[in-house]
Design a protein around this motif. Structure first.
Motif, PDB file in Angstrom:
ATOM      1  N   LEU A 125       0.826  -1.199   0.000  1.00 15.26           N
ATOM      2  CA  LEU A 125       0.000   0.000   0.000  1.00 15.26           C
ATOM      3  C   LEU A 125       0.863   1.253   0.000  1.00 15.26           C
ATOM      4  CD1 LEU A 125      -2.619  -0.992   2.744  1.00 15.26           C
ATOM      5  CD2 LEU A 125      -2.945  -1.065   0.262  1.00 15.26           C
ATOM      6  N   LEU A 126       0.502   2.209  -0.851  1.00 14.74           N
ATOM      7  CA  LEU A 126       1.074   3.564  -0.842  1.00 14.74           C
ATOM      8  C   LEU A 126      -0.095   4.539  -0.756  1.00 14.74           C
ATOM      9  CD1 LEU A 126       3.843   3.338  -3.596  1.00 14.74           C
ATOM     10  CD2 LEU A 126       4.230   3.733  -1.160  1.00 14.74           C
ATOM     11  N   MET A 127      -0.594   4.717   0.430  1.00 14.90           N
ATOM     12  CA  MET A 127      -1.791   5.539   0.644  1.00 14.90           C
ATOM     13  C   MET A 127      -1.394   6.943   1.106  1.00 14.90           C
ATOM     14  SD  MET A 127      -4.593   3.598   0.137  1.00 14.90           S
ATOM     15  CE  MET A 127      -5.899   3.868   1.347  1.00 14.90           C
ATOM     16  N   ASP A 128      -2.404   7.831   1.139  1.00 13.11           N
ATOM     17  CA  ASP A 128      -2.238   9.163   1.732  1.00 13.11           C
ATOM     18  C   ASP A 128      -1.095   9.960   1.112  1.00 13.11           C
ATOM     19  OD1 ASP A 128      -4.305   8.453   3.513  1.00 13.11           O
ATOM     20  OD2 ASP A 128      -2.878   7.530   4.882  1.00 13.11           O
ATOM     21  N   GLY A 129      -0.931   9.828  -0.204  1.00 16.72           N
ATOM     22  CA  GLY A 129       0.103  10.597  -0.881  1.00 16.72           C
ATOM     23  C   GLY A 129       1.478   9.995  -0.839  1.00 16.72           C
ATOM     24  N   ASN A 130       1.620   8.787  -0.295  1.00 11.70           N
ATOM     25  CA  ASN A 130       2.949   8.195  -0.158  1.00 11.70           C
ATOM     26  C   ASN A 130       3.578   7.762  -1.480  1.00 11.70           C
ATOM     27  OD1 ASN A 130       3.422   8.493   2.622  1.00 11.70           O
ATOM     28  ND2 ASN A 130       2.064   6.770   3.068  1.00 11.70           N
ATOM     29  N   ILE A 131       2.850   7.870  -2.581  1.00 11.36           N
ATOM     30  CA  ILE A 131       3.465   7.688  -3.889  1.00 11.36           C
ATOM     31  C   ILE A 131       4.543   8.754  -4.100  1.00 11.36           C
ATOM     32  CG2 ILE A 131       1.771   9.122  -5.085  1.00 11.36           C
ATOM     33  CD1 ILE A 131       3.406   5.906  -6.460  1.00 11.36           C
ATOM     34  N   GLY A 132       4.524   9.803  -3.287  1.00 12.65           N
ATOM     35  CA  GLY A 132       5.511  10.875  -3.386  1.00 12.65           C
ATOM     36  C   GLY A 132       6.797  10.632  -2.628  1.00 12.65           C
ATOM     37  N   ILE A 133       6.906   9.529  -1.895  1.00 10.78           N
ATOM     38  CA  ILE A 133       8.095   9.272  -1.087  1.00 10.78           C
ATOM     39  C   ILE A 133       9.351   9.315  -1.944  1.00 10.78           C
ATOM     40  CG2 ILE A 133       9.336   7.472   0.190  1.00 10.78           C
ATOM     41  CD1 ILE A 133       6.653   6.624   1.374  1.00 10.78           C
ATOM     42  N   GLY A 134      10.315  10.113  -1.525  1.00  7.79           N
ATOM     43  CA  GLY A 134      11.599  10.205  -2.207  1.00  7.79           C
ATOM     44  C   GLY A 134      11.611  11.127  -3.408  1.00  7.79           C
ATOM     45  N   GLY A 135      10.432  11.572  -3.849  1.00  6.42           N
ATOM     46  CA  GLY A 135      10.369  12.514  -4.959  1.00  6.42           C
ATOM     47  C   GLY A 135      10.718  11.918  -6.312  1.00  6.42           C
ATOM     48  N   GLU A 157      -2.600   5.591  -3.712  1.00  6.34           N
ATOM     49  CA  GLU A 157      -3.521   6.732  -3.749  1.00  6.34           C
ATOM     50  C   GLU A 157      -2.830   7.872  -4.484  1.00  6.34           C
ATOM     51  OE1 GLU A 157      -6.209   9.534  -0.760  1.00  6.34           O
ATOM     52  OE2 GLU A 157      -5.131   7.781   0.024  1.00  6.34           O
ATOM     53  N   THR A 158      -3.490   8.413  -5.488  1.00  7.08           N
ATOM     54  CA  THR A 158      -2.892   9.452  -6.317  1.00  7.08           C
ATOM     55  C   THR A 158      -3.477  10.809  -5.984  1.00  7.08           C
ATOM     56  OG1 THR A 158      -4.509   9.046  -8.072  1.00  7.08           O
ATOM     57  CG2 THR A 158      -2.433   7.823  -8.187  1.00  7.08           C
ATOM     58  N   ALA A 159      -2.842  11.855  -6.502  1.00  2.00           N
ATOM     59  CA  ALA A 159      -3.344  13.215  -6.289  1.00  2.00           C
ATOM     60  C   ALA A 159      -4.698  13.381  -6.981  1.00  2.00           C
ATOM     61  CB  ALA A 159      -2.344  14.233  -6.831  1.00  2.00           C
ATOM     62  N   THR A 209     -12.298   6.169  -8.154  1.00  2.35           N
ATOM     63  CA  THR A 209     -12.447   7.347  -7.300  1.00  2.35           C
ATOM     64  C   THR A 209     -13.510   7.052  -6.258  1.00  2.35           C
ATOM     65  OG1 THR A 209     -11.858   8.831  -9.114  1.00  2.35           O
ATOM     66  CG2 THR A 209     -13.004   9.812  -7.234  1.00  2.35           C
ATOM     67  N   ALA A 210     -13.255   7.447  -5.010  1.00  2.00           N
ATOM     68  CA  ALA A 210     -14.219   7.250  -3.932  1.00  2.00           C
ATOM     69  C   ALA A 210     -14.005   8.317  -2.879  1.00  2.00           C
ATOM     70  CB  ALA A 210     -14.072   5.854  -3.319  1.00  2.00           C
ATOM     71  N   GLY A 211     -15.068   8.944  -2.452  1.00  4.86           N
ATOM     72  CA  GLY A 211     -14.974   9.951  -1.401  1.00  4.86           C
ATOM     73  C   GLY A 211     -14.059  11.096  -1.748  1.00  4.86           C
ATOM     74  N   GLY A 212     -13.972  11.444  -3.046  1.00  6.24           N
ATOM     75  CA  GLY A 212     -13.082  12.517  -3.473  1.00  6.24           C
ATOM     76  C   GLY A 212     -11.626  12.123  -3.535  1.00  6.24           C
ATOM     77  N   PHE A 215      -7.444   6.384  -6.723  1.00  3.73           N
ATOM     78  CA  PHE A 215      -6.605   5.221  -6.469  1.00  3.73           C
ATOM     79  C   PHE A 215      -6.265   4.519  -7.779  1.00  3.73           C
ATOM     80  CE2 PHE A 215      -9.435   5.972  -2.922  1.00  3.73           C
ATOM     81  CZ  PHE A 215      -8.577   5.968  -1.836  1.00  3.73           C
ATOM     82  N   VAL A 216      -5.111   3.859  -7.766  1.00  5.70           N
ATOM     83  CA  VAL A 216      -4.676   3.026  -8.878  1.00  5.70           C
ATOM     84  C   VAL A 216      -4.163   1.712  -8.296  1.00  5.70           C
ATOM     85  CG1 VAL A 216      -2.967   2.740 -10.709  1.00  5.70           C
ATOM     86  CG2 VAL A 216      -4.068   4.954 -10.382  1.00  5.70           C
ATOM     87  N   ALA A 217      -4.543   0.618  -8.936  1.00  2.53           N
ATOM     88  CA  ALA A 217      -3.991  -0.687  -8.588  1.00  2.53           C
ATOM     89  C   ALA A 217      -3.134  -1.162  -9.744  1.00  2.53           C
ATOM     90  CB  ALA A 217      -5.105  -1.684  -8.301  1.00  2.53           C
ATOM     91  N   LEU A 218      -1.902  -1.518  -9.445  1.00  4.43           N
ATOM     92  CA  LEU A 218      -0.957  -2.044 -10.427  1.00  4.43           C
ATOM     93  C   LEU A 218      -0.546  -3.444  -9.998  1.00  4.43           C
ATOM     94  CD1 LEU A 218       1.428   1.042 -10.767  1.00  4.43           C
ATOM     95  CD2 LEU A 218      -0.546   0.487 -12.218  1.00  4.43           C
TER      96      LEU A 218
END
Length: 253
Positions: A125-135, A157-159, A209-212, A215-218
């Motif tokens: 899981l990469l939730m709550d914007g954690n796809i941004g870890i490390g830039g 979870e994406t922007a 999309t849910a609750g505004g 998400f992406v599943a790969l």
């Protein structure tokens, strides 16, 4: 070829505003760019129990689950309550402590450092914007692929907009000076993440999309049809505390 350098833990990991927010369960807390732009961090939601949107995401999880950047542990706690094998990973001592308090297991470590069960996790899981870890999204995706079992699932979870931005930020609270050095972060929308996933090794499994929230599943491409599934005992045994200065204790149930 030499191994890539392990990124240092970001400066906010030990900073008072972030730790205080997680301990109290309250904000306000922001990521601030050099130009003054602020991204609010949803501390209250993160410190609450998993909500309807969270639970629907967790319904999609397969096998043993690794929550990268688990924060205060609401997702780890929910999966634990469901009887699932799950481990949270976070660089913040306060995040790990809170995850343990709410009944989960967590390890204080960067995702770019060695982790238990590498190559055998069913879901990351990469939730709550954690796809941004490390830039660096491509580097993070490569790391996710090494953590997952062949055919494993990454849920990110994406922007909530079409964006791809790499920047440096600090954690700030209103009326106080920023703490620590800036650290790299990324904001990535669904289209950008899907473009990165077109590289060898991934295939898109779903987007919704849910609750505004978006998400992406790969899914990693299976190397064989007989890949060994993650084993609960192997993952849990590797979480035992080690009496070294480089490792923080991990709670055992």
């Amino acid at each position: 070829m030499s191994a890539p350098a392990v990124p240092a833990a970001p400066a906010w990991a030990a900073c008072d505003p972030y730790a205080t927010a997680l301990r109290t369960g309250r904000g306000p807390l922001f990521l601030q760019r050099a130009d003054g732009w602020l991204l609010p961090l949803e501390v209250e939601r993160w410190c609450a129990a998993a909500d309807t949107v969270d639970r629907a995401v967790l319904d999609r999880c397969e096998g043993a689950v690794l929550d990268v950047g688990c924060g205060p542990g609401r997702l780890v706690a929910e999966l634990t309550a469901r009887g699932r094998t799950v481990l949270g990973v976070d660089v913040s001592e306060a995040a790990v402590a809170r995850t343990v308090t709410v009944g989960g297991q967590a390890l204080r470590r960067s995702v770019f450092e060695p982790l238990p069960g590498e190559g055998r996790w069913g879901t990351v899981l990469l939730m709550d914007g954690n796809i941004g870890i490390g830039g660096d999204v491509p580097a993070l995706l490569r790391r996710m692929a090494r953590l997952l079992a062949p055919g494993g699932l990454l849920i990110a979870e994406t922007a909530p907009l079409d964006i791809e931005e790499r920047t440096e930020v600090r954690v700030v609270t209103p009326g106080r000076d920023p703490v620590g050095e800036p650290f790299p972060w990324a904001r990535v929308g669904t289209p950008a993440l899907l473009r990165h996933a077109e590289r060898p090794g991934w295939r898109a499994a779903a987007q919704w999309t849910a609750g505004g929230r978006r998400f992406v599943a790969l899914r990693t491409r299976a190397a064989s049809s007989s890949a060994e599934p993650p084993k609960s005992t192997a993952v849990i045994s590797s979480q035992r505390p080690r009496n070294t200065s480089a490792d923080c204790p991990v709670a055992e149930r």
